[in-house]
Design a protein around this motif. Structure first.
Motif, short mmCIF file in Angstrom:
data_model
loop_
_atom_site.label_atom_id
_atom_site.label_comp_id
_atom_site.label_asym_id
_atom_site.label_seq_id
_atom_site.Cartn_x
_atom_site.Cartn_y
_atom_site.Cartn_z
N ALA A 181 5.38 152.11 -53.92
CA ALA A 181 4.31 151.39 -54.55
C ALA A 181 4.41 151.75 -56.01
N LEU A 182 4.54 152.64 -56.27
CA LEU A 182 4.65 153.14 -58.01
C LEU A 182 6.05 152.45 -58.52
N ALA A 183 6.80 152.50 -57.73
CA ALA A 183 8.16 152.02 -58.08
C ALA A 183 8.24 150.64 -58.74
N VAL A 184 7.24 149.81 -57.79
CA VAL A 184 7.08 148.34 -58.02
C VAL A 184 6.31 148.14 -59.46
N GLY A 185 5.34 148.97 -59.70
CA GLY A 185 4.51 148.82 -60.86
C GLY A 185 3.20 147.83 -60.08
N HIS A 186 1.95 148.06 -60.44
CA HIS A 186 0.90 147.57 -59.68
C HIS A 186 -0.15 147.28 -60.84
N GLY A 201 -0.35 145.06 -63.07
CA GLY A 201 -0.04 144.86 -64.53
C GLY A 201 0.88 146.16 -65.12
N GLN A 202 0.64 147.22 -64.45
CA GLN A 202 1.20 148.48 -64.82
C GLN A 202 2.79 148.63 -64.71
N PRO A 203 3.68 149.08 -65.43
CA PRO A 203 5.00 149.30 -65.31
C PRO A 203 5.00 150.16 -64.23
N PRO A 204 6.58 150.15 -63.73
CA PRO A 204 6.71 151.30 -62.43
C PRO A 204 6.76 152.40 -63.15
N TRP A 205 6.23 153.55 -62.33
CA TRP A 205 6.08 154.94 -62.52
C TRP A 205 6.77 155.62 -61.20
N ILE A 206 7.76 156.45 -61.85
CA ILE A 206 8.48 156.84 -60.74
C ILE A 206 8.45 158.66 -60.82
N PRO A 207 7.73 159.37 -59.78
CA PRO A 207 7.45 160.52 -60.17
C PRO A 207 8.85 161.25 -60.14
N THR A 208 8.96 162.53 -60.95
CA THR A 208 9.90 163.41 -61.25
C THR A 208 9.84 164.51 -60.26
#
Length: 394
Positions: free
Chosen positions: A43-48, A50-57
């Motif tokens: 879900a974070l990789a999609v962006g939600h 209106g937020q941009p994707p956020w991929i954890p390190t």
């Protein structure tokens, strides 16, 4: 399904990570269903919203021994682990997540919990979760995304509360949501890019296609109370959850008890001991505050108000159980009737009380208990910001 909800697309990692910290941490509490990890990453990789994707390190998991076994076998198995399959399916960049990222809830003797069953277990869970949130939010270059979707309900509550206690502006809290009937399937881990047949929950013969599932994140706004914590509590390891709550409560709703018999002040529950001369000054200043009479520093000698103030102060000193004329001749001499409460004595007492409260509470948390100057120079008055209803003199 909400409009705009979608399966995980392959994202452009070079563009999706702009404007964020170099260290992106996903923190999850889990029980026996580790799917929340892969669902949230997807879900974070999609962006939600209106937020941009956020991929954890990196990913950190807080769980019990049973939960850890499930995470190791279902997420991290080198052949069939769903975490590795997710990264491969969607071309995600490297994410630090291995067995060292799984943190067990342990008893004081070092043995780990296999489940959370009673009040003691809940306390251990709360303390463990709070410590990891404190630790991960210490790094100014990190951004923490915490998910409350997994584990016991109390674990989610403690994670949300710990984020409120220690979270910063860049930190986020969420709950991942999965479309029905996939949310109850033990075989579903994320919407697959290709058709993936899984069994329908509760049926031996019906099947579902994991590629048809939809997931989205429910963002959870939370009040950030980090600045209400004393600095040492933000930096010191192994702070109990209950201790953190008490510290914030004392800062948000300060209270003060001055106990003459015990020669003790309780500021937000923290005991502070003052010398008799300082304790009497504080008692006098608080009594004036309760009566709605601000304090003044008198510049001139033999002023009637200064003499009256000195008598009020000495009366408070006498209530401590000592006669100033016998036990503290220096203080009594300084406040003799023909001199009054002088500016130097006022400043000395105020300064000593400020040092004692600041040492015990920290500079920020001590402010409600300190005399504050108001008005122009030469005509200044000194008042407490503390609500009179929060003051007890006994």
């Amino acid at each position: 399904m909400p409009a705009g909800a979608d399966a995980c697309p392959v994202v452009s990692h070079s563009s999706s990570m702009s404007g964020v910290g170099s260290r992106r941490v996903l923190l999850v509490v889990t029980g026996l269903s580790p799917q929340v990890v892969t669902e949230t990453i997807c879900a974070l990789a999609v962006g939600h919203a209106g937020q941009p994707p956020w991929i954890p390190t990196e990913v950190h998991l807080i769980t019990t021994t049973r939960g850890a076994d499930n995470a190791r076998l279902q997420l991290l198995h080198p052949v069939s682990g769903w975490f590795h399959r997710l990264r491969q399916d969607y071309g995600l960049p490297p994410i630090q997540f291995d067995e060292s990222s799984i943190h067990l809830i342990e008893r004081p003797d070092g043995t780990a919990l296999d489940d959370i069953r009673d009040d003691d277990d809940n306390r251990l869970a709360a303390d463990t979760i709070t410590e990891w949130v404190r630790r991960l939010t210490q790094d100014p270059d990190s951004a923490v995304h915490a998910s409350i979707a997994g584990g016991r309900k109390t674990m989610g509550f403690f994670l949300g509360y710990a984020m409120s206690l220690y979270g910063r502006a860049q930190d986020r809290l969420s709950h991942v949501l999965v479309s029905s009937p996939y949310e109850s399937s033990p075989e579903f881990f994320y919407p697959t890019p290709q058709s993936q047949v899984i069994r329908r929950p509760g049926s031996a013969n019906e099947v579902l296609d994991a590629a048809q599932a939809r997931i989205w994140l429910g963002d959870i706004p939370f009040v950030r109370l980090r600045t209400a914590l004393p600095r040492d509590m933000r930096e010191r390891a192994h702070i109990a959850f209950a201790e953190s709550v008490r510290a914030v409560q004392a800062s948000v709703a300060p209270s003060l008890v001055l106990d003459r018999r015990q020669r003790l002040v309780l500021a937000g529950g923290v005991a502070i001991r003052l010398e008799p001369a300082d304790l009497a000054f504080l008692a006098w200043a608080l009594q004036r505050h309760l009566e709605g009479r601000p304090l003044q520093r008198h510049r001139r000698l033999n002023q009637a108000e200064a003499r009256a103030d000195a008598q009020e102060y000495l009366a408070q000193y006498a209530r401590l159980g000592d006669d100033p004329a016998d036990t503290d001749t220096r203080t009594h001499a300084r406040l003799a009737k023909d001199r009054g409460l002088l500016m130097g004595f006022f400043d000395e007492r105020r300064s000593r009380i400020k040092r004692a409260f600041t040492a015990a509470l920290g500079e920020g948390r001590a402010q409600p208990y300190l005399l504050q100057r108001t008005g122009p120079r030469g005509g200044s008055e000194y008042r407490f910001s503390l609500d009179p209803s929060a003051i007890t003199l006994r």
